[in-house]
Design an enzyme around this catalytic site. Sequence first.
Site, PDB file in Angstrom:
ATOM      1  N   HIS A  69       0.821  -1.228   0.000  1.00 35.65           N
ATOM      2  CA  HIS A  69       0.000   0.000   0.000  1.00 35.65           C
ATOM      3  C   HIS A  69       0.853   1.276   0.000  1.00 35.65           C
ATOM      4  CE1 HIS A  69      -3.621  -2.301   0.539  1.00 35.65           C
ATOM      5  NE2 HIS A  69      -3.225  -2.799   1.695  1.00 35.65           N
ATOM      6  N   HIS A  97      -6.366  -7.467  -0.514  1.00 37.10           N
ATOM      7  CA  HIS A  97      -6.543  -6.049  -0.834  1.00 37.10           C
ATOM      8  C   HIS A  97      -5.777  -5.708  -2.112  1.00 37.10           C
ATOM      9  CE1 HIS A  97      -6.814  -6.206   3.652  1.00 37.10           C
ATOM     10  NE2 HIS A  97      -7.806  -5.347   3.461  1.00 37.10           N
ATOM     11  N   ASP A 131      -4.791 -12.583   3.536  1.00 37.07           N
ATOM     12  CA  ASP A 131      -6.000 -12.099   4.217  1.00 37.07           C
ATOM     13  C   ASP A 131      -7.281 -12.365   3.431  1.00 37.07           C
ATOM     14  OD1 ASP A 131      -5.236 -10.241   2.325  1.00 37.07           O
ATOM     15  OD2 ASP A 131      -4.788  -8.661   3.777  1.00 37.07           O
ATOM     16  N   ASP A 165      -2.800 -10.886  -2.342  1.00 35.72           N
ATOM     17  CA  ASP A 165      -3.325 -10.373  -1.079  1.00 35.72           C
ATOM     18  C   ASP A 165      -4.794  -9.987  -1.309  1.00 35.72           C
ATOM     19  OD1 ASP A 165      -2.275  -8.961   1.698  1.00 35.72           O
ATOM     20  OD2 ASP A 165      -3.902  -7.815   0.758  1.00 35.72           O
TER      21      ASP A 165
HETATM   22 ZN   LIG Z   1      -4.218  -7.180   2.651  1.00 31.32          ZN
END
Ligand SMILES: [Zn+2]
Length: 319
Positions: A103, A140, A224, A138
């Site tokens: 991120h 996200h 996740d 991931d």
């Molecule tokens: Zn994540």
Amino acid sequence: MKLIYNPVFLQHDTGMHPENAKRLEAFEDLPTTPVPDGSEWLPLVHTSHHIEKVRTACDIHTHLDPDTIASPGSYEAAVRAVGATVLASERGDFALVRPPGHHAYANRSSGFCLFNNVAIASQKLAHEGKRVFLFDFDGHLGDGTSHVFEDTDQVLYCSIHQYPAFPGHGWVNEIGTGNGRGFTMNVPLPPESGDDVFMDAVNTCMQVLEQFKPDVVAVSAGFDAHLYDLLLQMRVTESSFYKVGQLLRERSTNIFATLEGGYNVAVLSQCIYNFMAGINGEEMPHQRQVTSSSRPVWEEYELRIQSVMSNLKQWWKFS
Ligand SMILES: [Zn+2]
């Protein structure tokens, strides 16, 4: 593929935050690997202003944003996480690091990430003339990574993630800009997607990997999307992470990975060992009953994946 781990990663002190040292402490008997200080490679991706901002935030033990904590030990952990990921890229290993990275933007931290480990290692390879397929499974979107490589055709960023979820974008129409048009692939999955939908998305990504013919596959390995994760609403199990490893093994001999998310400490190590066993051509160490998606989830997914393929058909063929 072996784990690269160093206890310096525990010095990133986030207290009761979901991204905490217990994630790595849950691994038993990990050997320590000496890892380089990654400071010299930070400017490949980050501005000097950002590097200084992170250093200062660590010194005074404050937040870089409401989600992203910096402690006095965090700077050393963060630059070693960069170094470990570069080392992983040289050895074809898995950098078991924290803080995570995907991120983090060139000029700001975000979403528990200080420096963008995988983007730095991939940019280094790109500067050496390598073509990199950067696969981010991931749960996200790796928005920082995506932004770094949005206008290049040398690093293809391919992400599978829950949508809607943090950071709020990563939709099917984000396919890159300028020279990078067609070299960003986002597969946004509906919440409650199970192993069946997840693996269909992975297989669609593999078709692009085959046509891109990368020199190196870089993996932002976050876990996740797992059924029991604390932050997302996906229903992926350990067996899918094993299959992802197998599919990559069949398509490349030059693969490295670095840890991103994955917040259930009871299952994180099993997910990682399954992924690496797939890459290494070993038997699946951890079994769990696979999950199936409901009809509404499949119907929503079908609409989205059709749009993904339609938006990219100028560059890639899908069967
Ligand atoms: Zn994540």
